[in-house]
Design an enzyme around this catalytic site. Structure first.
Site, PDB file in Angstrom:
ATOM      1  CD1 TRP A  47      -2.980  -0.971   0.460  1.00  0.00           C
ATOM      2  CD2 TRP A  47      -1.815  -2.370   1.630  1.00  0.00           C
ATOM      3  NE1 TRP A  47      -3.823  -2.121   0.661  1.00  0.00           N
ATOM      4  CE2 TRP A  47      -2.914  -3.037   1.621  1.00  0.00           C
ATOM      5  CE3 TRP A  47      -0.875  -3.029   2.616  1.00  0.00           C
ATOM      6  CZ2 TRP A  47      -3.142  -4.573   1.604  1.00  0.00           C
ATOM      7  CZ3 TRP A  47      -0.917  -4.434   2.777  1.00  0.00           C
ATOM      8  CH2 TRP A  47      -2.307  -4.910   2.572  1.00  0.00           C
ATOM      9  CG  HIS A  62      -6.236  -1.153   3.828  1.00  0.00           C
ATOM     10  ND1 HIS A  62      -5.856  -2.502   3.995  1.00  0.00           N
ATOM     11  CD2 HIS A  62      -5.767  -0.668   4.936  1.00  0.00           C
ATOM     12  CE1 HIS A  62      -4.971  -2.468   4.975  1.00  0.00           C
ATOM     13  NE2 HIS A  62      -4.952  -1.335   5.550  1.00  0.00           N
ATOM     14  NE  ARG A  75      -4.638   1.022  -1.535  1.00  0.00           N
ATOM     15  CZ  ARG A  75      -5.092  -0.069  -1.758  1.00  0.00           C
ATOM     16  NH1 ARG A  75      -4.441  -0.660  -2.791  1.00  0.00           N
ATOM     17  NH2 ARG A  75      -5.733  -0.887  -0.974  1.00  0.00           N
ATOM     18  CD  GLN A 105     -10.082  -0.808   0.041  1.00  0.00           C
ATOM     19  OE1 GLN A 105     -10.085  -0.899   1.305  1.00  0.00           O
ATOM     20  NE2 GLN A 105      -9.157  -1.213  -0.826  1.00  0.00           N
ATOM     21  CB  VAL A 118      -7.162 -12.910   5.746  1.00  0.00           C
ATOM     22  CG1 VAL A 118      -7.955 -11.942   5.967  1.00  0.00           C
ATOM     23  CG2 VAL A 118      -6.323 -12.334   4.456  1.00  0.00           C
ATOM     24  CB  ALA A 176     -12.227  -9.480   6.687  1.00  0.00           C
TER      25      ALA A 176
HETATM   26  C1  FA5 Z   1      -7.029  -4.138   0.254  1.00  0.00           C
HETATM   27  O1  FA5 Z   1      -7.017  -3.132   0.364  1.00  0.00           O
HETATM   28  C2  FA5 Z   1      -7.482  -5.211   1.665  1.00  0.00           C
HETATM   29  N1  FA5 Z   1      -7.555  -4.264   2.443  1.00  0.00           N
HETATM   30  C3  FA5 Z   1      -8.636  -6.112   1.043  1.00  0.00           C
HETATM   31  C4  FA5 Z   1      -8.908  -7.039   2.083  1.00  0.00           C
HETATM   32  C5  FA5 Z   1      -9.914  -6.805   3.103  1.00  0.00           C
HETATM   33  C6  FA5 Z   1      -8.378  -8.363   2.043  1.00  0.00           C
HETATM   34  C7  FA5 Z   1     -10.009  -7.661   3.943  1.00  0.00           C
HETATM   35  C8  FA5 Z   1      -8.532  -9.300   2.880  1.00  0.00           C
HETATM   36  C9  FA5 Z   1      -9.491  -9.031   3.919  1.00  0.00           C
HETATM   37  P1  FA5 Z   1      -6.355  -4.482  -2.340  1.00  0.00           P
HETATM   38  O2  FA5 Z   1      -5.235  -3.494  -2.151  1.00  0.00           O
HETATM   39  O3  FA5 Z   1      -6.268  -5.524  -3.323  1.00  0.00           O
HETATM   40  O4  FA5 Z   1      -6.940  -5.194  -0.980  1.00  0.00           O
HETATM   41  O5  FA5 Z   1      -7.697  -3.405  -2.560  1.00  0.00           O
HETATM   42  C10 FA5 Z   1      -8.689  -4.003  -2.742  1.00  0.00           C
HETATM   43  C11 FA5 Z   1      -9.652  -3.360  -3.623  1.00  0.00           C
HETATM   44  O6  FA5 Z   1      -9.449  -2.010  -3.813  1.00  0.00           O
HETATM   45  C12 FA5 Z   1      -9.160  -3.892  -5.014  1.00  0.00           C
HETATM   46  O7  FA5 Z   1      -9.760  -5.136  -5.425  1.00  0.00           O
HETATM   47  C13 FA5 Z   1      -9.576  -2.663  -6.076  1.00  0.00           C
HETATM   48  O8  FA5 Z   1     -11.005  -2.789  -6.520  1.00  0.00           O
HETATM   49  C14 FA5 Z   1      -9.822  -1.436  -5.159  1.00  0.00           C
HETATM   50  N2  FA5 Z   1      -8.432  -0.587  -5.177  1.00  0.00           N
HETATM   51  C15 FA5 Z   1      -7.340  -0.715  -4.715  1.00  0.00           C
HETATM   52  N3  FA5 Z   1      -6.422   0.290  -5.260  1.00  0.00           N
HETATM   53  C16 FA5 Z   1      -7.003   1.060  -5.943  1.00  0.00           C
HETATM   54  C17 FA5 Z   1      -6.888   2.404  -6.650  1.00  0.00           C
HETATM   55  N4  FA5 Z   1      -5.856   3.114  -6.360  1.00  0.00           N
HETATM   56  N5  FA5 Z   1      -7.975   2.979  -7.266  1.00  0.00           N
HETATM   57  C18 FA5 Z   1      -9.271   2.071  -7.441  1.00  0.00           C
HETATM   58  N6  FA5 Z   1      -9.509   0.878  -6.761  1.00  0.00           N
HETATM   59  C19 FA5 Z   1      -8.463   0.478  -6.061  1.00  0.00           C
END
Ligand code: FA5
Length: 340
Positions: free
Chosen positions: A151, A165, A191, A205, A248, A302
């Site tokens: 992140w 997140h 981010r 999110q 997780v 989660a």
């Molecule tokens: C997470 O942020 C984890 N917190 C998710 C999680 C929650 C995992 C609970 C396990 C248990 P990730 O970095 O993959 O995961 O982001 C999740 C979703 O946020 C992505 O699948 C995407 O749909 C969205 N996302 C991430 N970064 C961006 C961005 N810069 N712009 C738009 N959507 C984004």
């Protein structure tokens, strides 16, 4: 002696509020006619003083009554004059009225929340400015843990950061609630990602957390399949791909069959036929233990998804920046329908 007839005549003839006010001050004001008579009362013998006093009070009341009726009459005629001048034609067609409507992204977020609320999840909130503890440490990423690099974070001068997140809300929910816990949280995340068609430095999110006795990966699968079908249609297929998130174990990324090409392969799904929509997994025992939850008795799952990505899939939107552009040509395409 007061010539009441003459006074009434003067009042009757007054035809502006200014004129009336001047007369009122002259008659009833502190230095006015009536007061000078009242002051003279003290020079009269007692009997006469009483009688004369009553008479003067009656005259005063009568004059006050006449003046207030006259003010009303003048105001009424002024109003009528104005209405005549600015008259409205009720038969003219109205101007087109543009009624605002909820932003398409908020409508999608509300829909996701409603779908999950039907499964008993309660909506909660968390702060956008977070501490390292909630954003990383309590999620099993101590200082210098390499997974923090997953992140790209905006750090603030005061030692805090903009949450990357919605997962910190899991920790806040564990702190604030008794078991079992079943919550959803939505909100903005930040981010330092390079902007492209599917990445924006500010995005939304939606997070879900369920902790109870006997919660298994099968419950997570069932919940996400139900969620995907509610959002994208009954025939929707869901794929779980093994993945890594430090908080997780096991962790997964969830993909849905590409709604744009129906799985045949297109630019949006990078020819794979599948689109990743969220991260998920069983809450790591380390995370539970830190919050004094006995992981031998309780377990939980989660998941966290990007709201923009879901909206893009639902409506075939090809670039994430459209959500922030405030271009009415884009926003006006989304009319309300009964499901919203
Ligand atoms: C997470 O942020 C984890 N917190 C998710 C999680 C929650 C995992 C609970 C396990 C248990 P990730 O970095 O993959 O995961 O982001 C999740 C979703 O946020 C992505 O699948 C995407 O749909 C969205 N996302 C991430 N970064 C961006 C961005 N810069 N712009 C738009 N959507 C984004």
């Amino acid at each position: 002696m007061i010539n009441i007839k003459e006074i009434k005549k003067q009042l009757e003839q007054a035809n502006s509020l200014c004129e009336l006010e001047a007369l009122r001050i002259n008659l009833l004001g502190r230095q006015g006619v009536l007061n000078s008579y009242l002051k003279d009362l003290k020079n009269l013998p007692l009997d006469e003083r009483k009688k004369r006093g009553e008479e003067l009070n009656l005259i005063k009341e009568e004059l006050e009554c006449i003046i207030s009726k006259k003010i009303e009459a003048i105001n009424r005629s002024l109003l009528l004059e104005r209405l005549k001048k600015d008259s409205i034609d009720p038969y003219l067609p109205p101007f087109p009225i543009n009624i605002g409507r909820m932003h398409i992204l908020n409508r999608v977020i509300n829909k996701i929340i409603h779908v999950l609320e039907r499964l008993g999840y309660e909506a909660v909130e968390g702060p956008e400015v977070e501490t390292e503890y909630y954003n990383f440490e309590a999620l099993n990423m101590p200082l210098h843990h390499p997974a923090r690099d997953m992140w790209d974070t905006f750090y603030l001068n005061n030692g805090k950061l903009l949450r990357t997140h919605t997962s910190p809300i899991q920790i806040r929910a564990m702190e604030a609630n008794k078991l079992p816990i079943k919550i959803i949280a939505s909100g903005r995340c930040f981010r330092r990602d390079n902007p492209d068609a599917s990445h924006s430095p500010i995005f939304h999110q939606i997070e879900a957390l369920y902790i109870d006795k006997g919660v298994s990966f099968a419950h997570l699968k069932g919940t996400l399949e139900y969620f995907a079908r509610s959002m994208f249609g009954r025939e929707q297929k869901v794929k779980f791909i093994l993945s890594y998130f430090p908080f997780v174990e096991p962790g997964a990324e969830v993909a849905v069959k590409c709604v744009i090409c129906k799985g045949r392969g297109c630019i949006t799904c990078k020819q794979t036929g599948w689109l990743e929509i969220l991260g998920a997994g069983m809450v790591h025992p380390e995370v539970l233990e830190r919050q004094n939850i006995d992981y031998k008795i309780y377990s939980g799952f989660a998941f966290g998804m990007g709201a923009e990505r879901i909206a893009m899939l639902m409506y075939g939107i090809n670039h994430i920046r459209h959500f922030l552009d405030n271009d009415l040509r884009f926003l006006n395409q989304f009319k309300y329908n009964l499901e919203d």
